[in-house]
Design a protein around this motif. Structure first.
Motif, PDB file in Angstrom:
ATOM      1  N   GLU A  88       0.887  -1.050   0.115  1.00  0.00           N
ATOM      2  CA  GLU A  88      -0.041   0.015   0.043  1.00  0.00           C
ATOM      3  C   GLU A  88       0.746   1.312   0.123  1.00  0.00           C
ATOM      4  N   HIS A  89       1.915   1.212   0.761  1.00  0.00           N
ATOM      5  CA  HIS A  89       2.701   2.596   1.003  1.00  0.00           C
ATOM      6  C   HIS A  89       3.566   2.641  -0.647  1.00  0.00           C
ATOM      7  N   PRO A  90       3.605   4.037  -0.920  1.00  0.00           N
ATOM      8  CA  PRO A  90       4.339   4.278  -2.187  1.00  0.00           C
ATOM      9  C   PRO A  90       5.592   3.781  -2.339  1.00  0.00           C
ATOM     10  N   TYR A  91       6.564   3.921  -1.174  1.00  0.00           N
ATOM     11  CA  TYR A  91       7.813   3.680  -1.284  1.00  0.00           C
ATOM     12  C   TYR A  91       7.972   2.061  -1.327  1.00  0.00           C
ATOM     13  N   GLU A  92       7.285   1.434  -0.461  1.00  0.00           N
ATOM     14  CA  GLU A  92       7.127   0.075  -0.528  1.00  0.00           C
ATOM     15  C   GLU A  92       6.843  -0.556  -1.860  1.00  0.00           C
ATOM     16  N   ARG A  93       5.827   0.178  -2.615  1.00  0.00           N
ATOM     17  CA  ARG A  93       5.295  -0.358  -3.991  1.00  0.00           C
ATOM     18  C   ARG A  93       6.654  -0.078  -4.923  1.00  0.00           C
ATOM     19  N   ALA A  94       7.263   0.996  -4.485  1.00  0.00           N
ATOM     20  CA  ALA A  94       8.411   1.235  -5.614  1.00  0.00           C
ATOM     21  C   ALA A  94       9.556   0.228  -5.462  1.00  0.00           C
ATOM     22  N   MET A  95       9.748  -0.040  -4.371  1.00  0.00           N
ATOM     23  CA  MET A  95      10.685  -1.274  -3.792  1.00  0.00           C
ATOM     24  C   MET A  95      10.464  -2.562  -4.448  1.00  0.00           C
ATOM     25  N   ALA A  96       9.096  -2.886  -4.369  1.00  0.00           N
ATOM     26  CA  ALA A  96       8.655  -3.945  -4.882  1.00  0.00           C
ATOM     27  C   ALA A  96       8.886  -4.151  -6.407  1.00  0.00           C
ATOM     28  N   ARG A  97       8.680  -2.988  -7.192  1.00  0.00           N
ATOM     29  CA  ARG A  97       8.778  -2.763  -8.615  1.00  0.00           C
ATOM     30  C   ARG A  97      10.441  -3.012  -8.780  1.00  0.00           C
ATOM     31  N   PHE A  98      11.230  -2.538  -7.923  1.00  0.00           N
ATOM     32  CA  PHE A  98      12.485  -2.466  -8.079  1.00  0.00           C
ATOM     33  C   PHE A  98      13.140  -3.997  -8.215  1.00  0.00           C
ATOM     34  N   TRP A  99      12.657  -4.587  -7.109  1.00  0.00           N
ATOM     35  CA  TRP A  99      13.284  -6.243  -6.985  1.00  0.00           C
ATOM     36  C   TRP A  99      12.587  -7.035  -7.912  1.00  0.00           C
ATOM     37  N   ALA A 100      11.386  -6.550  -8.504  1.00  0.00           N
ATOM     38  CA  ALA A 100      10.799  -7.344  -9.558  1.00  0.00           C
ATOM     39  C   ALA A 100      11.617  -7.266 -10.616  1.00  0.00           C
ATOM     40  N   ARG A 101      12.163  -6.118 -11.071  1.00  0.00           N
ATOM     41  CA  ARG A 101      12.983  -6.021 -12.220  1.00  0.00           C
ATOM     42  C   ARG A 101      14.373  -6.703 -11.861  1.00  0.00           C
ATOM     43  N   PHE A 102      14.751  -6.568 -10.737  1.00  0.00           N
ATOM     44  CA  PHE A 102      16.111  -7.380 -10.153  1.00  0.00           C
ATOM     45  C   PHE A 102      15.775  -8.754 -10.598  1.00  0.00           C
ATOM     46  N   ILE A 103      14.884  -9.209 -10.339  1.00  0.00           N
ATOM     47  CA  ILE A 103      14.497 -10.874 -10.622  1.00  0.00           C
ATOM     48  C   ILE A 103      14.569 -11.101 -12.067  1.00  0.00           C
ATOM     49  N   ASP A 104      13.739 -10.342 -12.593  1.00  0.00           N
ATOM     50  CA  ASP A 104      13.688 -10.542 -14.327  1.00  0.00           C
ATOM     51  C   ASP A 104      14.704 -10.193 -15.094  1.00  0.00           C
ATOM     52  N   GLU A 105      15.444  -9.146 -14.464  1.00  0.00           N
ATOM     53  CA  GLU A 105      16.721  -8.654 -15.370  1.00  0.00           C
ATOM     54  C   GLU A 105      17.967  -8.955 -14.912  1.00  0.00           C
ATOM     55  N   LYS A 106      18.310  -9.782 -13.807  1.00  0.00           N
ATOM     56  CA  LYS A 106      19.435 -10.209 -13.307  1.00  0.00           C
ATOM     57  C   LYS A 106      19.272 -11.584 -12.824  1.00  0.00           C
ATOM     58  N   CYS A 107      18.470 -12.033 -12.092  1.00  0.00           N
ATOM     59  CA  CYS A 107      18.254 -13.220 -11.412  1.00  0.00           C
ATOM     60  C   CYS A 107      18.222 -14.276 -12.532  1.00  0.00           C
ATOM     61  N   LEU A 108      17.245 -14.289 -13.426  1.00  0.00           N
ATOM     62  CA  LEU A 108      16.699 -14.922 -14.095  1.00  0.00           C
ATOM     63  C   LEU A 108      17.716 -15.366 -15.285  1.00  0.00           C
ATOM     64  N   PRO A 109      18.248 -14.212 -16.057  1.00  0.00           N
ATOM     65  CA  PRO A 109      19.224 -14.352 -17.136  1.00  0.00           C
ATOM     66  C   PRO A 109      20.267 -15.156 -16.748  1.00  0.00           C
ATOM     67  N   SER A 110      20.855 -14.834 -15.200  1.00  0.00           N
ATOM     68  CA  SER A 110      22.137 -15.534 -15.104  1.00  0.00           C
ATOM     69  C   SER A 110      21.770 -17.015 -14.709  1.00  0.00           C
ATOM     70  N   ILE A 111      20.713 -17.381 -14.048  1.00  0.00           N
ATOM     71  CA  ILE A 111      20.286 -18.831 -14.091  1.00  0.00           C
ATOM     72  C   ILE A 111      20.141 -19.469 -15.275  1.00  0.00           C
ATOM     73  N   TRP A 112      19.546 -18.937 -16.418  1.00  0.00           N
ATOM     74  CA  TRP A 112      19.626 -19.502 -17.624  1.00  0.00           C
ATOM     75  C   TRP A 112      20.918 -19.678 -18.067  1.00  0.00           C
ATOM     76  N   ARG A 113      21.798 -18.908 -18.068  1.00  0.00           N
ATOM     77  CA  ARG A 113      23.064 -19.077 -18.590  1.00  0.00           C
ATOM     78  C   ARG A 113      23.830 -20.102 -17.905  1.00  0.00           C
ATOM     79  N   ALA A 114      23.729 -20.392 -16.801  1.00  0.00           N
ATOM     80  CA  ALA A 114      24.112 -21.132 -15.567  1.00  0.00           C
ATOM     81  C   ALA A 114      24.162 -22.737 -16.218  1.00  0.00           C
ATOM     82  N   PHE A 115      22.791 -22.901 -16.912  1.00  0.00           N
ATOM     83  CA  PHE A 115      22.479 -23.946 -17.168  1.00  0.00           C
ATOM     84  C   PHE A 115      22.333 -24.191 -18.769  1.00  0.00           C
ATOM     85  N   TRP A 116      21.945 -23.279 -19.477  1.00  0.00           N
ATOM     86  CA  TRP A 116      21.959 -23.443 -20.981  1.00  0.00           C
ATOM     87  C   TRP A 116      22.939 -22.471 -21.877  1.00  0.00           C
ATOM     88  N   GLY A 117      23.882 -21.747 -21.093  1.00  0.00           N
ATOM     89  CA  GLY A 117      24.964 -20.965 -21.722  1.00  0.00           C
ATOM     90  C   GLY A 117      25.782 -21.718 -22.498  1.00  0.00           C
TER      91      GLY A 117
END
Length: 224
Positions: A88-117
């Protein structure tokens, strides 16, 4: 049958598609589900997502919304009379969006490369993936879920780490995420997968493992 005014074009093995299904279920929203064949994309998918031509696509009253993160926010804003997925809080919403992008743009690509790169890059990609997961684990901050005591936006976004990664590890015969290295993430993923709403929207385990075994063998053959 779901509400004919809302339908989801998805794929059984896609964590992105399943994000949307979990969110719709949490909100108690009815919809019709249409399974797509990504090797033979339907005219409907090409019509509703002509830019990326990918699932998921949520269609309501004939109006499409594409990209899972966008869809999750759309669902939350569309159904404000139900418990919010985003904080509900604007700052916490912003942080949730930030970490969501971290998952999609950093975590998942590195995992894919670790198995199929490229084979000579998999070890370094695995180390990168573990470092990213360590950063993410700190965000749990001793809570049961990233959203606190109940499942929220970031938990849904991290569904790949909770379920798909285990299937990939089993199929490939190597591990990145273990209980010894990641006790908090391991406890979180067990709690997440155990939730009724989540469990009923996950792909069958054995089928998913078999799917990644085939993919793993295909990747090996391509490198020969």
């Amino acid at each position: 049958m779901g509400d004919p005014e809302m339908k989801l074009l998805g794929l059984w093995c896609s964590p992105y598609s399943k994000r949307v299904e979990i969110a719709l279920c949490l909100k108690g929203l009815a919809y019709d589900y249409i399974e797509e064949d990504v090797q033979n994309k339907s005219p409907e998918l090409l019509k509703y997502n002509p830019v990326h031509k990918k699932v998921p696509v949520l269609v309501r009253d004939g109006k499409p919304v594409a990209e899972s993160l966008v869809i999750l926010e759309y669902i939350d804003e569309m159904c404000k009379d139900k418990p919010s997925i985003l904080p509900e809080h604007p700052y916490e919403r912003a942080m949730a969006r930030f970490w969501a992008r971290f998952i999609d743009e950093k975590c998942l690509p590195s995992i894919w490369r670790a198995f199929w790169g490229p084979e000579n890059e998999q070890e370094s990609a695995g180390e990168e993936a573990r470092n990213n997961l360590k950063i993410l684990e700190k965000e749990l901050k001793g809570n049961k879920f990233f959203g606190g005591t109940s499942i929220g936006y970031l938990d849904i976004v991290a569904n790949f780490i909770a379920y798909w990664l285990d299937a990939i590890q089993k199929a490939a015969g190597k591990e990145i995420l273990t209980k010894e290295l990641f006790p908090l993430l391991s406890k979180w993923k067990d709690d997440f997968v155990a939730c009724k709403v989540v469990k009923q929207n996950l792909p069958p385990w054995e089928r998913l493992v078999a799917y990644y075994q085939i993919r793993n063998e295909a990747a090996k053959a391509a490198r020969r």
